[in-house]
Design an enzyme around this catalytic site. Structure first.
Site, PDB file in Angstrom:
ATOM      1  N   ALA A  45      -3.650   4.885   1.303  1.00  0.00           N
ATOM      2  CA  ALA A  45      -3.554   3.491   0.841  1.00  0.00           C
ATOM      3  C   ALA A  45      -2.077   3.186   0.631  1.00  0.00           C
ATOM      4  O   ALA A  45      -1.384   2.945   1.605  1.00  0.00           O
ATOM      5  CB  ALA A  45      -4.414   3.202  -0.375  1.00  0.00           C
ATOM      6  N   ASP A  46      -1.587   3.216  -0.594  1.00  0.00           N
ATOM      7  CA  ASP A  46      -0.185   2.942  -0.894  1.00  0.00           C
ATOM      8  C   ASP A  46       0.242   1.595  -0.313  1.00  0.00           C
ATOM      9  O   ASP A  46       1.251   1.485   0.376  1.00  0.00           O
ATOM     10  CB  ASP A  46       0.717   4.084  -0.391  1.00  0.00           C
ATOM     11  CG  ASP A  46       2.025   4.159  -1.163  1.00  0.00           C
ATOM     12  OD1 ASP A  46       2.060   3.669  -2.305  1.00  0.00           O
ATOM     13  OD2 ASP A  46       3.007   4.690  -0.620  1.00  0.00           O
ATOM     14  N   HIS A  47      -0.573   0.569  -0.592  1.00  0.00           N
ATOM     15  CA  HIS A  47      -0.312  -0.789  -0.123  1.00  0.00           C
ATOM     16  C   HIS A  47      -1.130  -1.785  -0.940  1.00  0.00           C
ATOM     17  O   HIS A  47      -1.948  -1.391  -1.767  1.00  0.00           O
ATOM     18  CB  HIS A  47      -0.641  -0.934   1.374  1.00  0.00           C
ATOM     19  CG  HIS A  47      -2.087  -0.749   1.691  1.00  0.00           C
ATOM     20  ND1 HIS A  47      -2.603   0.469   2.063  1.00  0.00           N
ATOM     21  CD2 HIS A  47      -3.131  -1.615   1.694  1.00  0.00           C
ATOM     22  CE1 HIS A  47      -3.903   0.340   2.288  1.00  0.00           C
ATOM     23  NE2 HIS A  47      -4.254  -0.915   2.061  1.00  0.00           N
ATOM     24  N   ALA A  48      -0.909  -3.050  -0.680  1.00  0.00           N
ATOM     25  CA  ALA A  48      -1.700  -4.141  -1.262  1.00  0.00           C
ATOM     26  C   ALA A  48      -2.147  -5.046  -0.124  1.00  0.00           C
ATOM     27  O   ALA A  48      -1.647  -4.956   1.000  1.00  0.00           O
ATOM     28  CB  ALA A  48      -0.874  -4.934  -2.268  1.00  0.00           C
ATOM     29  N   THR A  93      -2.547  -0.422  -4.438  1.00  0.00           N
ATOM     30  CA  THR A  93      -3.461   0.714  -4.585  1.00  0.00           C
ATOM     31  C   THR A  93      -2.845   1.971  -3.974  1.00  0.00           C
ATOM     32  O   THR A  93      -2.124   1.903  -2.975  1.00  0.00           O
ATOM     33  CB  THR A  93      -4.824   0.452  -3.920  1.00  0.00           C
ATOM     34  OG1 THR A  93      -4.622   0.198  -2.536  1.00  0.00           O
ATOM     35  CG2 THR A  93      -5.540  -0.709  -4.552  1.00  0.00           C
TER      36      THR A  93
END
Length: 131
Positions: A45-48, A93
């Site tokens: 994930a490590d994004h929005a 996230t």
């Protein structure tokens, strides 16, 4: 201020054959995918997302989920297929600390659209400031 997440729970239908969990997330489902086989110390994930809503469920094993909005940061453990986490748009996230057998299912409200992703945390924080 937007809620960072909402805990969702289903009551399993259980009998001598096992348990059946039926998910009806609080958003439409346009895409379903899952993450598995994640090596130690890897983050996913490590994004929005600008518009996409997600429901995340650990259907096997476990993983940690961190959600944030630039000010608040909350860590959650996904480890039960009868418990899911709803994540609204514009929430950063990060999935990490996967168990060896982890399978995390995502029920997404929109088809894939690269333009909906914010993959740079500084850009995410800048967009929040403009909102």
């Amino acid at each position: 201020m937007t809620d960072l997440y909402r805990r969702l729970e289903v009551k399993p239908f259980t009998d001598s054959r096992g348990a059946l969990c039926v998910w009806e997330p609080p958003h439409p489902i346009a895409r379903v995918y899952f993450v598995h086989g994640v090596p130690d110390h890897i983050h996913r994930a490590d994004h929005a997302h600008r518009k996409l809503e997600r429901t995340l469920i650990a259907v096997a094993g476990a993983a940690d989920l961190t959600v944030g909005d630039g000010g608040r940061l909350v860590s959650l453990r996904l480890d039960d297929p009868a418990h899911g986490i709803y994540v609204p748009p514009m929430v950063w996230t990060d999935l990490h600390n996967f168990s060896a057998n982890a399978v995390v299912l995502c029920l997404a409200s929109l088809p894939y659209d690269e333009a909906d992703y914010i993959r740079d945390r500084r850009a995410f924080l800048a967009e929040l400031q403009c909102a």
